[in-house]
Design an enzyme around this catalytic site. Structure first.
Site, PDB file in Angstrom:
ATOM      1  N   ASP A  35      47.935  41.970  23.346  1.00 49.47           N
ATOM      2  CA  ASP A  35      46.917  41.701  22.155  1.00 49.47           C
ATOM      3  C   ASP A  35      48.117  40.986  21.032  1.00 49.47           C
ATOM      4  OD1 ASP A  35      45.910  42.223  19.467  1.00 49.47           O
ATOM      5  OD2 ASP A  35      46.632  44.009  19.185  1.00 49.47           O
ATOM      6  N   ASP A  39      45.585  44.463  16.258  1.00 46.52           N
ATOM      7  CA  ASP A  39      43.705  45.021  16.210  1.00 46.52           C
ATOM      8  C   ASP A  39      43.501  45.664  17.855  1.00 46.52           C
ATOM      9  OD1 ASP A  39      43.105  43.285  18.583  1.00 46.52           O
ATOM     10  OD2 ASP A  39      40.990  42.443  17.422  1.00 46.52           O
ATOM     11  N   ASP A  43      43.999  39.529  23.973  1.00 48.58           N
ATOM     12  CA  ASP A  43      42.984  38.601  23.535  1.00 48.58           C
ATOM     13  C   ASP A  43      43.624  37.428  24.542  1.00 48.58           C
ATOM     14  OD1 ASP A  43      45.123  37.717  22.126  1.00 48.58           O
ATOM     15  OD2 ASP A  43      44.920  39.043  20.947  1.00 48.58           O
ATOM     16  N   ASP A 112      34.669  34.523  35.290  1.00 50.67           N
ATOM     17  CA  ASP A 112      34.343  35.400  35.866  1.00 50.67           C
ATOM     18  C   ASP A 112      32.447  35.239  35.184  1.00 50.67           C
ATOM     19  OD1 ASP A 112      32.720  38.211  36.788  1.00 50.67           O
ATOM     20  OD2 ASP A 112      35.508  38.840  36.093  1.00 50.67           O
ATOM     21  N   ASP A 212      30.009  37.945  39.891  1.00 48.89           N
ATOM     22  CA  ASP A 212      29.664  39.653  39.727  1.00 48.89           C
ATOM     23  C   ASP A 212      28.857  40.133  40.342  1.00 48.89           C
ATOM     24  OD1 ASP A 212      30.440  41.997  38.373  1.00 48.89           O
ATOM     25  OD2 ASP A 212      28.745  41.778  37.769  1.00 48.89           O
ATOM     26  N   GLU A 271      31.373  38.560  44.178  1.00 52.11           N
ATOM     27  CA  GLU A 271      31.501  40.100  44.593  1.00 52.11           C
ATOM     28  C   GLU A 271      29.947  40.448  45.388  1.00 52.11           C
ATOM     29  OE1 GLU A 271      31.936  44.176  41.329  1.00 52.11           O
ATOM     30  OE2 GLU A 271      30.865  42.768  41.301  1.00 52.11           O
ATOM     31  N   HIS A 343      39.666  45.744  38.118  1.00 54.02           N
ATOM     32  CA  HIS A 343      39.374  46.216  36.558  1.00 54.02           C
ATOM     33  C   HIS A 343      38.185  47.798  37.180  1.00 54.02           C
ATOM     34  CE1 HIS A 343      36.186  43.621  37.399  1.00 54.02           C
ATOM     35  NE2 HIS A 343      35.186  44.349  37.324  1.00 54.02           N
ATOM     36  N   ASP A 344      37.547  47.538  38.708  1.00 56.46           N
ATOM     37  CA  ASP A 344      36.189  48.811  38.804  1.00 56.46           C
ATOM     38  C   ASP A 344      37.006  49.772  39.996  1.00 56.46           C
ATOM     39  OD1 ASP A 344      34.836  47.658  37.077  1.00 56.46           O
ATOM     40  OD2 ASP A 344      33.547  46.448  38.783  1.00 56.46           O
TER      41      ASP A 344
END
Length: 572
Positions: A35, A39, A43, A112, A212, A271, A343-344
């Site tokens: 970051d 915030d 990013d 992605d 995806d 995927e 990430h899953d």
């Protein structure tokens, strides 16, 4: 490839000399990586500032999880504008700076691509809500059936796969969240709009796509009811949308319309939940011109009991059977992707290793060694190269992910005990992968100067990049050695694969052979010292790579310390 091994030059003769075969891909989940503005949300500027971490690691490709405008119902996988950047991450100028910085370091960037569904706030869907709109048929709108949903399919995120729209008294299909309506790929105008969007990003300089749930894009237009399993109210619609009737037509069309226009440059990986080895051979056969490789899920379902959130201990023989089947099945046609984490998925050192202080480094590096020495392209998920572990998710308030929150509510309503539900969520929940990247031992792990959107794992005081840079025996430096080995030793990329000890529940061992070179890879999946018989001809072979002090071998035996991994090499 029983009875045959590859000779140098044979891969090239088969058209197997694509650049991505010797590459290593690094996945960034941008919300949690770095970051720059305080915030609490990662990013693009933060990522750009941390690219030297990837360059020093030696990876070739950065896979960027979604950064498009999104209501963030499913953390960016619900896209409301395919041709822009969500302000929380920056803007297109920040993206262009990131892309230039990636290319300056000799790396590539893949985006992605989420085109099974959009956000319900995407202009396409908003237009489609009008029954008279030309875009009505860009989504799966259907009238009620007997006052109810058009069929009995259930959503992956709990509940029905259909949502009612009162304005036109019709339902739309959403295999995931109601805020993620499925696109109707039967419509040729929709397909052309997708291809135009893909070309727009490629012309901007992007080097390919991770796609995806791309094997869900073709549905049986009849949308039949699914078979009922157990006591639940919803049927299993997967036979009608997993690798559906026109999936190969669509991917071949995508290749003609998009990929073929950028020869030799791109990486495309699909995927594909539920894909079989036989289907993967078709998807990745270069002569069919569809995809370069697929992500399959078989090996990350081996520790599921009655569903994902009912974890069971992994049986090593099951893992060997699964990964070995994929190695054999794609040996002469197509190509494997190799991964433990994304990430899953929960963190692999907590899942298949030992994340306690005594064995975390050894088990993390053993798991990495075994994976990276298979035949295929390895994918490293952010923090994996540090040995990051699962988060201490104590109460449901600690969770952020829609899948976990929906499962908790549904299981609670079904009468399950809260602590039993939480036990499964802690082990398998996606939030484990989404805690902030651990850069240093400071208050927020160097991720942000503000309050992070999801808490930093308190173990960051011990597990962080700064500490690992300084430690030659760290997980980070072992990943550097593994990646360097892939780049320097042709047998890692091109060699054939032979599983050893298929029935052993403790040692995972195999050979990779290419020309005059053979590699022997062995990993101990236990906290005990284990000795096994060496294959003939391996006594005294060169030790090419290990992950720490070795146990002392006996004559004719390979003795591995707890969580030890070794790679030996011999030439004939």
């Amino acid at each position: 490839m029983t009875g045959h091994h590859l000779e140098p030059g044979e891969d090239a003769a088969r058209g197997d000399d694509a650049w991505w075969r010797s590459a290593v891909v690094y996945q960034v989940y941008p919300r949690s990586f770095a970051d720059s503005d305080g915030d609490g949300i990662g990013d693009l500027a933060g990522l750009t500032g941390r690219l030297d971490h990837l360059a020093k690691l030696g990876v070739d490709v950065l896979w960027l999880s979604p950064v498009y405008p999104s209501p963030q119902d499913d953390n960016g996988y619900d896209i409301s504008d395919y041709r822009n950047i969500d302000p929380v991450f920056g803007d297109l100028a920040a993206f262009d700076r990131l892309l230039a910085a990636v290319h300056e370091r000799g790396m590539r960037l893949i985006m992605d691509l989420v085109v099974n569904h959009t956000s319900d706030e995407h202009p396409w869907f908003q237009e489609s809500r009008d029954p008279d709109s030309p875009k009505r048929d860009w989504y799966w709108w259907r009238p009620p059936r007997g006052g109810r949903e058009p069929n009995n399919w259930g959503s992956f995120f709990s509940g029905s796969a259909w949502a009612h729209d009162a304005a036109s008294d019709a339902y739309y299909l959403h295999l995931f969240s109601p805020k993620q309506p499925d696109l109707n790929w039967e419509n040729p105008d929709l397909r052309q709009a997708v291809y135009a969007m893909m070309r727009w990003w490629l012309d901007r300089g992007v080097d390919g796509f991770r796609m995806d749930v791309v094997n869900f894009i073709s549905k049986d237009p009849a949308l039949p009811d699914g078979a009922l399993h157990g006591d639940g109210p919803f049927g299993d619609g997967s036979p009608y949308f997993v690798c559906g009737p026109r999936i190969h037509d669509y991917l071949q069309e995508m290749h003609r319309e998009v990929t073929a226009r950028y020869p030799g440059r791109l990486l495309t990986v699909g995927e594909m939940p539920g894909v079989t080895v036989e289907q993967a051979r078709l998807f990745t056969d270069p002569r069919r011109a569809e995809l370069d490789m697929v992500f399959q899920f078989e090996h990350v379902g081996l520790d599921h009991g009655q569903g994902k959130f009912d974890p069971r201990p992994l049986r090593l023989t099951d893992l060997k059977t699964s990964l070995g089947r994929w190695q054999t099945g794609l040996a002469d046609v197509g190509w494997n992707s190799l991964y433990w984490n994304n990430h899953d998925q929960p963190r692999v050192v907590s899942r298949f290793g030992d994340d306690g202080p005594r064995h975390r480094t050894r088990s993390a590096t053993m798991l990495a060694t075994v994976l990276h020495l298979h035949r295929g392209t390895p994918y490293v998920y952010q923090g994996e190269e540090l040995g990051m572990a699962n988060a201490p998710l104590r109460t449901i308030e600690d969770f952020r992910d829609i899948e976990s929150l929906n499962h908790y509510t549904q299981a609670l309503n079904a009468g399950q005990e809260p602590e039993d539900i939480l036990r499964g969520l802690r082990a398998m929940g996606r939030d484990n992968a989404r805690t902030p990247m651990q850069w240093d031992a400071s208050a927020q792990a160097g991720f942000t100067t503000g309050t992070p959107w999801i808490p930093v794992n308190p173990d960051h005081t011990e597990i962080n990049a700064a500490a690992e840079y300084a430690d030659p025996a760290s997980v980070y430096h072992h990943y550097r050695r593994l990646i360097a080995l892939r780049h320097s030793e042709p047998a890692v990329v091109h060699g054939d694969f032979t599983m050893l000890l298929p029935d052993d529940e403790r040692i995972y061992a195999f050979t990779r052979r290419y020309g005059d070179t053979t590699l022997l890879v062995a990993g101990n999946f236990t906290g005990d010292i284990v000795a096994v018989d060496l294959p003939d001809g391996w006594e005294g072979a060169e030790l090419l790579l290990d992950n720490g002090p070795s146990a002392t071998d006996e004559p004719g035996r390979l003795t591995l310390a707890p969580w030890e991994a070794r790679v030996h090499r011999r030439t004939r």
